[in-house]
Design a protein around this motif. Structure first.
Motif, PDB file in Angstrom:
ATOM      1  N   GLU A   1      16.059 -22.494 -43.512  1.00  0.00           N
ATOM      2  CA  GLU A   1      14.182 -22.854 -42.908  1.00  0.00           C
ATOM      3  C   GLU A   1      13.307 -22.692 -43.944  1.00  0.00           C
ATOM      4  O   GLU A   1      13.270 -21.933 -44.628  1.00  0.00           O
ATOM      5  N   ILE A   2      12.500 -23.718 -43.761  1.00  0.00           N
ATOM      6  CA  ILE A   2      11.720 -23.608 -44.472  1.00  0.00           C
ATOM      7  C   ILE A   2      10.095 -23.803 -44.027  1.00  0.00           C
ATOM      8  O   ILE A   2       9.810 -24.470 -42.361  1.00  0.00           O
ATOM      9  N   LYS A   3       8.898 -22.421 -44.294  1.00  0.00           N
ATOM     10  CA  LYS A   3       7.585 -22.385 -43.179  1.00  0.00           C
ATOM     11  C   LYS A   3       6.710 -22.196 -44.268  1.00  0.00           C
ATOM     12  O   LYS A   3       6.813 -22.106 -45.351  1.00  0.00           O
ATOM     13  N   SER A   4       5.539 -22.926 -43.693  1.00  0.00           N
ATOM     14  CA  SER A   4       4.595 -22.804 -45.309  1.00  0.00           C
ATOM     15  C   SER A   4       3.651 -21.807 -45.148  1.00  0.00           C
ATOM     16  O   SER A   4       2.711 -21.978 -45.572  1.00  0.00           O
ATOM     17  N   SER A   5       3.951 -20.620 -44.154  1.00  0.00           N
ATOM     18  CA  SER A   5       3.073 -19.663 -44.124  1.00  0.00           C
ATOM     19  C   SER A   5       3.640 -19.121 -44.746  1.00  0.00           C
ATOM     20  O   SER A   5       4.123 -18.340 -45.661  1.00  0.00           O
ATOM     21  N   GLU A   6       2.087 -17.704 -44.999  1.00  0.00           N
ATOM     22  CA  GLU A   6       1.714 -16.880 -46.439  1.00  0.00           C
ATOM     23  C   GLU A   6       2.730 -15.941 -46.088  1.00  0.00           C
ATOM     24  O   GLU A   6       2.486 -14.855 -46.935  1.00  0.00           O
TER      25      GLU A   6
ATOM     26  N   GLN B   1      -2.197 -23.414 -42.566  1.00  0.00           N
ATOM     27  CA  GLN B   1      -1.621 -23.995 -40.910  1.00  0.00           C
ATOM     28  C   GLN B   1      -2.477 -24.369 -40.534  1.00  0.00           C
ATOM     29  O   GLN B   1      -2.678 -24.485 -39.307  1.00  0.00           O
ATOM     30  N   THR B   2      -2.318 -26.424 -40.914  1.00  0.00           N
ATOM     31  CA  THR B   2      -1.808 -27.511 -40.257  1.00  0.00           C
ATOM     32  C   THR B   2      -0.549 -27.966 -40.287  1.00  0.00           C
ATOM     33  O   THR B   2       0.598 -27.347 -40.883  1.00  0.00           O
ATOM     34  N   PHE B   3      -0.487 -28.681 -39.370  1.00  0.00           N
ATOM     35  CA  PHE B   3       0.785 -29.415 -38.988  1.00  0.00           C
ATOM     36  C   PHE B   3       1.015 -30.347 -40.584  1.00  0.00           C
ATOM     37  O   PHE B   3       1.995 -30.223 -40.860  1.00  0.00           O
ATOM     38  N   ALA B   4      -0.024 -30.985 -40.456  1.00  0.00           N
ATOM     39  CA  ALA B   4       0.063 -32.174 -41.788  1.00  0.00           C
ATOM     40  C   ALA B   4       0.649 -31.404 -42.865  1.00  0.00           C
ATOM     41  O   ALA B   4       1.306 -31.960 -43.854  1.00  0.00           O
ATOM     42  N   PHE B   5       0.124 -29.897 -43.276  1.00  0.00           N
ATOM     43  CA  PHE B   5       0.423 -29.045 -44.383  1.00  0.00           C
ATOM     44  C   PHE B   5       1.839 -28.712 -44.163  1.00  0.00           C
ATOM     45  O   PHE B   5       2.632 -28.299 -45.081  1.00  0.00           O
ATOM     46  N   GLY B   6       2.373 -28.394 -43.171  1.00  0.00           N
ATOM     47  CA  GLY B   6       3.666 -27.473 -43.437  1.00  0.00           C
ATOM     48  C   GLY B   6       4.680 -28.829 -43.105  1.00  0.00           C
ATOM     49  O   GLY B   6       5.656 -28.426 -44.260  1.00  0.00           O
ATOM     50  N   SER B   7       4.143 -29.789 -42.522  1.00  0.00           N
ATOM     51  CA  SER B   7       4.938 -31.279 -42.738  1.00  0.00           C
ATOM     52  C   SER B   7       5.206 -31.307 -44.728  1.00  0.00           C
ATOM     53  O   SER B   7       6.296 -31.301 -45.211  1.00  0.00           O
ATOM     54  N   ALA B   8       4.197 -31.431 -45.429  1.00  0.00           N
ATOM     55  CA  ALA B   8       3.778 -32.053 -46.542  1.00  0.00           C
ATOM     56  C   ALA B   8       4.683 -30.828 -47.379  1.00  0.00           C
ATOM     57  O   ALA B   8       5.008 -31.132 -48.203  1.00  0.00           O
ATOM     58  N   PHE B   9       4.405 -29.609 -46.772  1.00  0.00           N
ATOM     59  CA  PHE B   9       5.198 -28.433 -47.556  1.00  0.00           C
ATOM     60  C   PHE B   9       6.586 -28.493 -47.785  1.00  0.00           C
ATOM     61  O   PHE B   9       7.267 -28.651 -48.469  1.00  0.00           O
TER      62      PHE B   9
END
Length: 384
Positions: free
Chosen positions: A328-333, A273-281
């Motif tokens: 589209e790529i989202k890191s959300s659960e 749920q952070t920007f860095a995590f989303g970018s890495a995913f």
């Protein structure tokens, strides 16, 4: 030892290209474990020096080797004139060669013999989730990347030390030793900035100002990273291939751990749920798709899209003979209508496959957008 997706045709000579640390030598040791190949390692300074001065030494060493024998030459770009000898030995002695290297384009730039179709080309990448199987942990992969050596090290401090050493000793020292750049200091200054720009649209002029060199030099630096297989550009989408060349690309490093080492964030935890995590995913998914495309020999082509209204789509995949994928790529659960709205509007009325992949385990349909867990989504992209 992981079961690699690298799959050379055993009846034919082949190149195996890949950056250092991707497991080329380990793979070939396992691949040839029952075939007893003749092995030449050009990473050994004495061997490199000998074959640079006397490439004909290869013919002398293989004088009494019988036809059909496999010969492995590790890091052949260090003595590129050997390829003329290899060509001759394939034709006259019917030997078979496995040739590793870290840059196919570097060999081409030197104008050397690439065997004119007498050797197939294969690539080695950091490990994929398919190869890792039960050893796969998304959090660990986003934090440390998937270079094989990382999985031999269990302590965070050891992984940190390895990746820092890799980024310092290989990415800079090796490039300097190969004389890719005249001055190493501007290139050193460029690398952390390039890591910070990972996945972003490149502004060469801005990067040039920060590094203190001209724009042409910055473009050449990104060329070096591509030539050494340390990263890849992702072009902007346009129906006209010619016009794609004039649009600004993105750049992605070939491994998440290397990217974090270069920007010195290895000790910073990646929190969901952070920007860095989303970018890495996003970085992880795009690398996975690129690697699997090479391993499965699908000949897909890739681009990203940014509309005049600044709506951005992570990946467009052109699949020969099949529908184009808008991804589209989202890191959300857990994804909802808000996550798919832009993709739904962007692809409305188009004959394409609209796909949203995330960490959400539940398959959903929102408008004409298919929402899948990332593993299922990647599998669907490559399914027949």
């Amino acid at each position: 030892m992981f079961n690699r997706l690298i799959n050379p045709i055993i009846s034919y000579s082949f190149f195996l290209f890949g950056a250092r640390g991707t497991g080329k030598t380990t793979f070939l040791t396992h691949f040839f474990r029952e075939r007893n190949p003749f092995w030449i390692n050009l990473l050994e300074p004495a061997e490199e020096d000998l074959f640079l001065r006397k490439p004909d030494e290869l013919s002398a060493r293989l004088e009494n080797v019988r036809a059909g024998t496999w010969v492995v030459i590790d890091e052949v770009q260090k003595a590129p004139k050997l390829l003329n000898i290899v060509h001759h030995l394939i034709e006259t002695k019917k030997l078979k060669f496995a040739l590793t290297g870290s840059s196919a384009r570097r060999l081409k730039q030197k104008g050397v013999n690439l065997l004119a179709g007498r050797a197939f080309t294969n690539y080695a990448f950091p490990l994929t989730h398919v190869e890792l199987e039960n050893a796969f942990s998304l959090i660990d992969v986003l934090q440390w990347g998937t270079l094989p050596k990382v999985f031999e090290l269990t302590e965070p401090e050891a992984r940190n030390a390895y990746l820092r050493s890799y980024s310092l000793n290989y990415v800079t020292t090796e490039i300097q030793a190969e004389q890719w750049v005249r001055k190493i200091e501007p290139f050193r200054k460029f690398l952390p900035i390039a890591a910070q720009m990972n996945g972003k649209i490149l502004n060469y002029a801005k990067i040039a100002r920060e590094v203190g060199v001209d724009t042409t030099t910055i473009i050449s630096y990104f060329d070096i990273l591509e030539d050494t297989l340390l990263g890849f550009r992702l072009d902007a989408f346009h129906e006209s291939l010619r016009k794609r060349q004039t649009l600004k690309p993105k750049f992605y490093f070939f491994d998440l751990g290397l990217k974090r080492a270069l920007e010195q964030t290895l000790t910073v935890p990646l929190l969901p749920q952070t920007f860095a995590f989303g970018s890495a995913f996003e970085h992880f998914v795009i690398c996975e798709v690129m690697r699997l495309n090479a391993y499965y020999a699908r000949d897909f082509s890739f681009s990203y899209l940014r509309t005049k209204d600044n709506v951005e789509l992570d990946l467009i995949i052109d699949r020969p003979g099949r529908s184009r994928v808008f991804l589209e790529i989202k890191s959300s659960e857990s994804v909802g209508r808000e996550d798919s709205r832009s993709l739904d509007a962007l692809t409305k009325g188009l004959d394409v496959k609209a796909l949203l992949i995330s960490r959400d385990p539940n398959r959903k349909k929102m408008g004409h957008v298919d929402c899948l867990h990332w593993q299922e989504g990647i599998s669907e992209i490559f399914s027949s």
